[in-house]
Design a protein around this motif. Structure first.
Motif, PDB file in Angstrom:
ATOM      1  N   MET A   1     -68.417  77.861  -3.064  1.00 28.23           N
ATOM      2  CA  MET A   1     -69.373  76.850  -2.927  1.00 28.23           C
ATOM      3  C   MET A   1     -69.931  76.719  -4.304  1.00 28.23           C
ATOM      4  SD  MET A   1     -70.677  74.532  -1.214  1.00 28.23           S
ATOM      5  CE  MET A   1     -72.131  73.512  -1.222  1.00 28.23           C
ATOM      6  N   ILE A   2     -70.327  77.643  -4.938  1.00 28.42           N
ATOM      7  CA  ILE A   2     -71.001  77.876  -6.456  1.00 28.42           C
ATOM      8  C   ILE A   2     -70.010  76.914  -7.264  1.00 28.42           C
ATOM      9  CG2 ILE A   2     -71.577  79.007  -8.264  1.00 28.42           C
ATOM     10  CD1 ILE A   2     -72.588  81.295  -6.278  1.00 28.42           C
ATOM     11  N   VAL A   3     -68.713  77.285  -7.295  1.00 26.58           N
ATOM     12  CA  VAL A   3     -67.764  76.401  -8.285  1.00 26.58           C
ATOM     13  C   VAL A   3     -67.897  74.865  -7.883  1.00 26.58           C
ATOM     14  CG1 VAL A   3     -65.456  75.899  -8.653  1.00 26.58           C
ATOM     15  CG2 VAL A   3     -66.256  78.344  -8.304  1.00 26.58           C
ATOM     16  N   GLU A   4     -67.987  74.383  -6.591  1.00 25.68           N
ATOM     17  CA  GLU A   4     -68.115  73.120  -6.321  1.00 25.68           C
ATOM     18  C   GLU A   4     -69.462  72.439  -6.742  1.00 25.68           C
ATOM     19  OE1 GLU A   4     -64.838  74.174  -4.511  1.00 25.68           O
ATOM     20  OE2 GLU A   4     -66.658  75.286  -4.253  1.00 25.68           O
ATOM     21  N   PHE A   5     -70.489  73.216  -6.916  1.00 22.01           N
ATOM     22  CA  PHE A   5     -71.863  72.905  -7.153  1.00 22.01           C
ATOM     23  C   PHE A   5     -71.738  72.878  -8.631  1.00 22.01           C
ATOM     24  CE2 PHE A   5     -76.203  73.926  -8.311  1.00 22.01           C
ATOM     25  CZ  PHE A   5     -76.921  72.776  -7.435  1.00 22.01           C
ATOM     26  N   GLY A   6     -71.169  73.621  -9.575  1.00 16.89           N
ATOM     27  CA  GLY A   6     -70.945  73.451 -10.811  1.00 16.89           C
ATOM     28  C   GLY A   6     -70.226  72.171 -11.230  1.00 16.89           C
ATOM     29  N   HIS A   7     -68.938  71.863 -10.460  1.00 11.29           N
ATOM     30  CA  HIS A   7     -68.264  70.650 -10.609  1.00 11.29           C
ATOM     31  C   HIS A   7     -68.927  69.564 -10.667  1.00 11.29           C
ATOM     32  CE1 HIS A   7     -64.255  68.328  -9.649  1.00 11.29           C
ATOM     33  NE2 HIS A   7     -64.843  68.192 -10.948  1.00 11.29           N
ATOM     34  N   PHE A   8     -69.822  69.454  -9.369  1.00 11.11           N
ATOM     35  CA  PHE A   8     -70.854  68.230  -9.065  1.00 11.11           C
ATOM     36  C   PHE A   8     -71.733  68.075 -10.087  1.00 11.11           C
ATOM     37  CE2 PHE A   8     -74.622  66.485  -6.809  1.00 11.11           C
ATOM     38  CZ  PHE A   8     -74.054  65.314  -6.585  1.00 11.11           C
ATOM     39  N   ALA A   9     -72.216  69.273 -10.630  1.00 16.60           N
ATOM     40  CA  ALA A   9     -73.501  69.189 -11.721  1.00 16.60           C
ATOM     41  C   ALA A   9     -72.769  68.769 -13.088  1.00 16.60           C
ATOM     42  CB  ALA A   9     -73.926  70.439 -12.190  1.00 16.60           C
ATOM     43  N   LEU A  10     -71.413  68.973 -13.372  1.00 21.22           N
ATOM     44  CA  LEU A  10     -70.825  68.452 -14.583  1.00 21.22           C
ATOM     45  C   LEU A  10     -70.645  66.792 -14.263  1.00 21.22           C
ATOM     46  CD1 LEU A  10     -69.742  69.513 -17.125  1.00 21.22           C
ATOM     47  CD2 LEU A  10     -67.345  69.776 -16.288  1.00 21.22           C
ATOM     48  N   ILE A  11     -70.305  66.202 -13.125  1.00 21.81           N
ATOM     49  CA  ILE A  11     -70.215  64.964 -12.987  1.00 21.81           C
ATOM     50  C   ILE A  11     -71.400  64.175 -12.968  1.00 21.81           C
ATOM     51  CG2 ILE A  11     -69.645  63.231 -10.981  1.00 21.81           C
ATOM     52  CD1 ILE A  11     -67.415  65.114  -9.937  1.00 21.81           C
ATOM     53  N   LEU A  12     -72.580  64.925 -12.386  1.00 19.23           N
ATOM     54  CA  LEU A  12     -73.977  64.391 -12.670  1.00 19.23           C
ATOM     55  C   LEU A  12     -74.410  64.291 -14.051  1.00 19.23           C
ATOM     56  CD1 LEU A  12     -75.995  65.921  -9.615  1.00 19.23           C
ATOM     57  CD2 LEU A  12     -75.266  63.555  -9.987  1.00 19.23           C
ATOM     58  N   ALA A  13     -74.095  65.311 -14.772  1.00 20.13           N
ATOM     59  CA  ALA A  13     -74.112  65.320 -16.238  1.00 20.13           C
ATOM     60  C   ALA A  13     -73.674  64.001 -16.988  1.00 20.13           C
ATOM     61  CB  ALA A  13     -73.804  66.568 -16.952  1.00 20.13           C
ATOM     62  N   LEU A  14     -72.354  63.734 -16.455  1.00 19.53           N
ATOM     63  CA  LEU A  14     -71.785  62.554 -17.187  1.00 19.53           C
ATOM     64  C   LEU A  14     -72.634  61.153 -16.913  1.00 19.53           C
ATOM     65  CD1 LEU A  14     -69.335  60.956 -18.421  1.00 19.53           C
ATOM     66  CD2 LEU A  14     -68.023  61.151 -16.153  1.00 19.53           C
ATOM     67  N   LEU A  15     -72.959  61.228 -15.642  1.00 20.91           N
ATOM     68  CA  LEU A  15     -73.704  59.887 -15.158  1.00 20.91           C
ATOM     69  C   LEU A  15     -74.966  59.980 -15.973  1.00 20.91           C
ATOM     70  CD1 LEU A  15     -73.217  59.910 -11.427  1.00 20.91           C
ATOM     71  CD2 LEU A  15     -71.827  58.514 -13.015  1.00 20.91           C
ATOM     72  N   VAL A  16     -75.626  61.117 -16.143  1.00 19.63           N
ATOM     73  CA  VAL A  16     -76.929  60.893 -16.895  1.00 19.63           C
ATOM     74  C   VAL A  16     -76.807  60.347 -18.456  1.00 19.63           C
ATOM     75  CG1 VAL A  16     -78.903  62.445 -17.904  1.00 19.63           C
ATOM     76  CG2 VAL A  16     -78.056  62.714 -15.454  1.00 19.63           C
ATOM     77  N   ALA A  17     -75.546  60.969 -18.890  1.00 20.67           N
ATOM     78  CA  ALA A  17     -75.304  60.876 -20.310  1.00 20.67           C
ATOM     79  C   ALA A  17     -74.881  59.380 -20.348  1.00 20.67           C
ATOM     80  CB  ALA A  17     -73.805  61.834 -20.737  1.00 20.67           C
ATOM     81  N   VAL A  18     -74.240  58.503 -19.624  1.00 21.68           N
ATOM     82  CA  VAL A  18     -73.890  57.222 -19.608  1.00 21.68           C
ATOM     83  C   VAL A  18     -75.334  56.637 -19.569  1.00 21.68           C
ATOM     84  CG1 VAL A  18     -73.121  55.032 -18.232  1.00 21.68           C
ATOM     85  CG2 VAL A  18     -71.805  57.201 -18.645  1.00 21.68           C
ATOM     86  N   ALA A  19     -76.234  56.955 -18.581  1.00 20.92           N
ATOM     87  CA  ALA A  19     -77.589  56.106 -18.681  1.00 20.92           C
ATOM     88  C   ALA A  19     -78.472  56.530 -20.073  1.00 20.92           C
ATOM     89  CB  ALA A  19     -78.593  56.824 -17.546  1.00 20.92           C
ATOM     90  N   GLN A  20     -78.003  57.728 -20.554  1.00 21.57           N
ATOM     91  CA  GLN A  20     -78.938  57.832 -21.925  1.00 21.57           C
ATOM     92  C   GLN A  20     -78.287  56.997 -23.121  1.00 21.57           C
ATOM     93  OE1 GLN A  20     -78.983  62.341 -22.854  1.00 21.57           O
ATOM     94  NE2 GLN A  20     -79.237  61.788 -25.127  1.00 21.57           N
ATOM     95  N   VAL A  21     -77.016  56.779 -22.791  1.00 26.70           N
ATOM     96  CA  VAL A  21     -76.361  55.811 -23.981  1.00 26.70           C
ATOM     97  C   VAL A  21     -76.664  54.471 -23.757  1.00 26.70           C
ATOM     98  CG1 VAL A  21     -73.954  54.900 -24.736  1.00 26.70           C
ATOM     99  CG2 VAL A  21     -74.218  57.084 -23.947  1.00 26.70           C
ATOM    100  N   VAL A  22     -76.977  54.052 -22.574  1.00 28.46           N
ATOM    101  CA  VAL A  22     -77.164  52.662 -22.359  1.00 28.46           C
ATOM    102  C   VAL A  22     -78.800  52.152 -22.330  1.00 28.46           C
ATOM    103  CG1 VAL A  22     -77.263  50.518 -20.751  1.00 28.46           C
ATOM    104  CG2 VAL A  22     -74.944  52.198 -21.124  1.00 28.46           C
ATOM    105  N   VAL A  23     -79.571  52.900 -21.447  1.00 29.04           N
ATOM    106  CA  VAL A  23     -81.007  52.583 -21.326  1.00 29.04           C
ATOM    107  C   VAL A  23     -81.824  52.642 -22.944  1.00 29.04           C
ATOM    108  CG1 VAL A  23     -83.180  52.825 -20.320  1.00 29.04           C
ATOM    109  CG2 VAL A  23     -80.948  52.989 -19.083  1.00 29.04           C
TER     110      VAL A  23
END
Length: 659
Positions: A1-23
């Motif tokens: 479960m911790i591994v999946e949590f880490g994977h999900f956090a990495l995906i969220l980091a990508l989405l945040v980075a996209v927002a940080q580029v655009v906004v």
């Protein structure tokens, strides 16, 4: 479960980075303060999420969770804890996660400590920084996912490459990446400034501390890698012009040029175009190094990956950011003013010479590194470009650089007095002459050019001392005045003294070790002796021992000098359990005058063992010099003038006139 949590956090980091580029980019364009201020929390959130992912992967390694493919391929249950931790970044997928973690760390640092920056510039810097993060997060998630599961999970892992199971290699990659990735901030500042059309002394002041921090970490990272290669690989050398060594050396050379160029721009508002171009090229060389290490196009003992598909992805990132940055530079360069004028004989002129030689040296290393790949791609012919090429091309470029190094600080800005500078350096020339005569007397059999190399290093060290003495008026003022001046000197000046002195030490170590190294290769049985540079070495015997995840044959050598025992050296050969691979562990007697270096080889048909014995004179000066350079960088970075950013008079940048 911790591994999946880490994977999900990495995906969220990508989405945040996209927002940080655009906004923030849109906000900077529309001058919308609320949108621009999104950049700060986004940068910090991105760091937090990637840190969660990194901790999740670290947990998988520490607990030996072999249901994770990355752990199964690079760890083993019997590995010591320190190497389980090092295994997190001792492979391609984990090292890329560390790469993006450090990238996010620098972005968050700008967000938290860049309050002196104009809001529009800060928003654009963080937007560009996030665009780099988006590219590498996509690369990690699509081609190099560290969280891929295995079903069923194997009972144990394959283990980490044995030559990487070493304390120096546990810390070498993080320091190296702090240097590599740190130059991304200079790149982001350059692109943001080009978008805004504002390049001035304040910009240089803002860029310099980030560049200095990256340079420091890259310096110590390269030195740690050199030290590891020296005592772990058993070759007795400290530098081999390996393609991956070159991959870290090229951005170091360009980054050193960028530091000095930014200084000229800050002090005199000169070299604006050149400094921006260097900021782009330095990070481009860092990306080039990432491509070399991970594409499989070049063979090296340091390489992480040999997957051409991954190499194509990184090549696309390299083309995107390097090509895009250079294209934007080309569009804007015609609108940028060249800056202040100066005479060739001036401090600016000496720093320009410094830049030209450093960049030419970096280009030489680049050609020698990539030429074999280009030739193979065009003709199918495989060749190797080794030390002879680099020694004959790179070495001569560094001689005028080292000669000019102590002279530059003695010259005034804008117009200097060359004759006066030479007079002030009389002590440095005298010290070099003494060193020249002493080395000729001690090593009169040659090689004949080596004493001049040692004298050059002594000249650089003495030049740093003379520079300090000149600044505090040593010898021409009273003691209380000297002490007052020494206390009032800015920390950045002391940092420069240390850095230049460290370079001189490094040069002395390189020349002495390369020119006067003594080597013996001999088959030895217990009781046999060998004499190496005054040391009498006796082979006592060999015994087997068991380590935590290896067995080793340990040789015992008694070392005497002048009839008295001075050391017992125990070089060994290790056979690791997983993967079953043999490594050598050297026995080293360290001393200021040089190292006695022993390596035990294979058993011989006559019952003896192959033994290689080296004496490396003054080799410690190499790493001590690098350490002093690192310390000098830290002292400069602690200077309040760098930490608080540009002075108030420069807070309103001068707009670049448009045609």
């Amino acid at each position: 479960m911790i591994v999946e949590f880490g994977h999900f956090a990495l995906i969220l980091a990508l989405l945040v980075a996209v927002a940080q580029v655009v906004v923030p980019a849109i906000g900077a364009h529309l001058k919308d303060e609320r949108m621009m201020r999104v950049a700060d929390p986004a940068a910090v959130s991105q760091l937090f999420l990637i840190a969660i992912a990194f901790c999740a992967l670290t947990h998988a390694y520490v607990t030996s969770d072999f249901s994770v493919l990355n752990v199964a391929e690079n760890s083993h249950s019997t590995k010591p804890l320190i190497y389980k931790l090092a295994g997190v970044w001792g492979n391609h997928e984990g090292s890329m996660l560390l790469w993006v973690l450090i990238l996010a760390l620098f972005g968050a640092a700008v967000a938290l400590f860049g309050n002196n920056l104009p809001l529009t510039l800060k928003a654009r810097v963080l937007s560009v920084q996030a665009s780099i993060a988006v590219a590498f997060l996509l690369f990690s998630l699509l081609t190099s996912n560290p969280f891929t599961r295995l079903d069923p999970a194997p009972p144990d892992g394959r283990g980490l490459n044995p030559i990487l199971q070493d304390p120096a290699l546990a810390f070498h990659p993080p320091f190296l990446y702090m240097g590599y990735v740190g130059f991304s901030i200079a790149f982001s500042f350059a692109i943001a400034a080009l978008i805004e059309g504002r390049i001035d002394a304040a910009w240089a002041r803002w860029v310099r501390p980030w560049t200095l921090a990256a340079w420091m970490f890259l310096t110590i990272g390269i030195a740690m890698g050199s030290w590891w290669a020296y005592y772990e690989l058993g070759w007795g050398g400290w530098w081999f012009w390996d393609p991956v060594e070159n991959a870290s050396f090229m951005p170091w050379l360009a980054g050193t040029a960028l530091l000095h160029s930014a200084l000229v721009m800050e002090k005199r508002e000169a070299l604006k175009i050149w400094t921006v171009l260097l900021a782009i090229l330095t990070f481009s060389l860092s990306l080039m190094g990432t491509f070399i290490v991970r594409s499989g196009v070049l063979t090296s003992v340091h390489s992480f990956a040999v997957d051409p598909a991954r190499g194509v992805f990184i090549l696309a990132i390299l083309i995107l950011f390097t090509g895009g940055g250079l294209a934007l530079f080309a569009l804007r360069s015609k609108d940028m003013q060249a800056g202040g004028l100066f005479q060739p004989i001036s401090r600016e002129g000496s720093l320009v010479l410094n830049n030209l030689l450093l960049v030419t040296g970096a280009a030489t290393v680049l050609v020698g590194t990539l030429y074999p790949m280009a030739l193979e791609g065009l003709t199918g012919e495989k060749i190797s470009v080794g030390p002879p090429f680099f020694n004959m091309t790179f070495g001569p470029l560094m001689i005028p650089l080292l000669v000019a190094l102590p002279i530059g600080p003695m010259l005034a800005w804008k117009r200097g007095d060359f004759a006066g500078a030479m007079q002030r350096l009389a002590f440095a020339f005298g010290a070099a002459l003494v060193a020249l005569v002493a080395v000729f007397a001690a090593e009169y059999r040659g090689p004949w050019l080596a004493p001049f190399g040692v004298a050059l290093g002594v000249y650089v060290m003495a030049g740093a001392v003379v520079e300090w003495a000149n600044r505090v008026k040593f010898g021409s003022a009273k003691s209380d005045e000297i002490i007052r001046r020494a206390r009032n000197l800015p920390r950045s000046a002391y940092g420069t003294f240390f850095a230049h002195f460290g370079i001189g030490m490094l040069v002395v170590g390189i020349v002495a070790t390369s020119a006067y190294r003594e080597e013996h290769i001999q088959a030895m049985k217990p009781g046999d002796q060998i004499t190496v540079n005054g040391y009498n070495v006796t082979f006592v015997g060999l015994e087997q021992a068991r380590g935590p995840n290896y067995v080793e044959d340990i040789a015992d050598f008694n070392v005497k000098r002048g009839g008295e025992t001075v050391a017992r050296l125990t070089p060994s050969k290790r056979l690791y359990d997983a993967p079953p691979q043999t490594t050598t562990e050297s026995g080293i007697l360290a001393a200021w005058r040089g190292d006695l270096y022993l390596v035990i080889g294979d058993a011989q048909p006559n019952g003896g063992y192959a033994v290689r014995a080296y004496f490396n004179p003054l080799v410690r000066f190499i790493w001590l010099g690098a350490l002093i350079m690192f310390i000098g960088g830290g002292i400069s970075l602690s200077d309040r003038r760098l930490r608080v950013g540009a002075p108030s008079r420069s807070r309103q940048p001068v707009a670049v006139p448009a045609e």
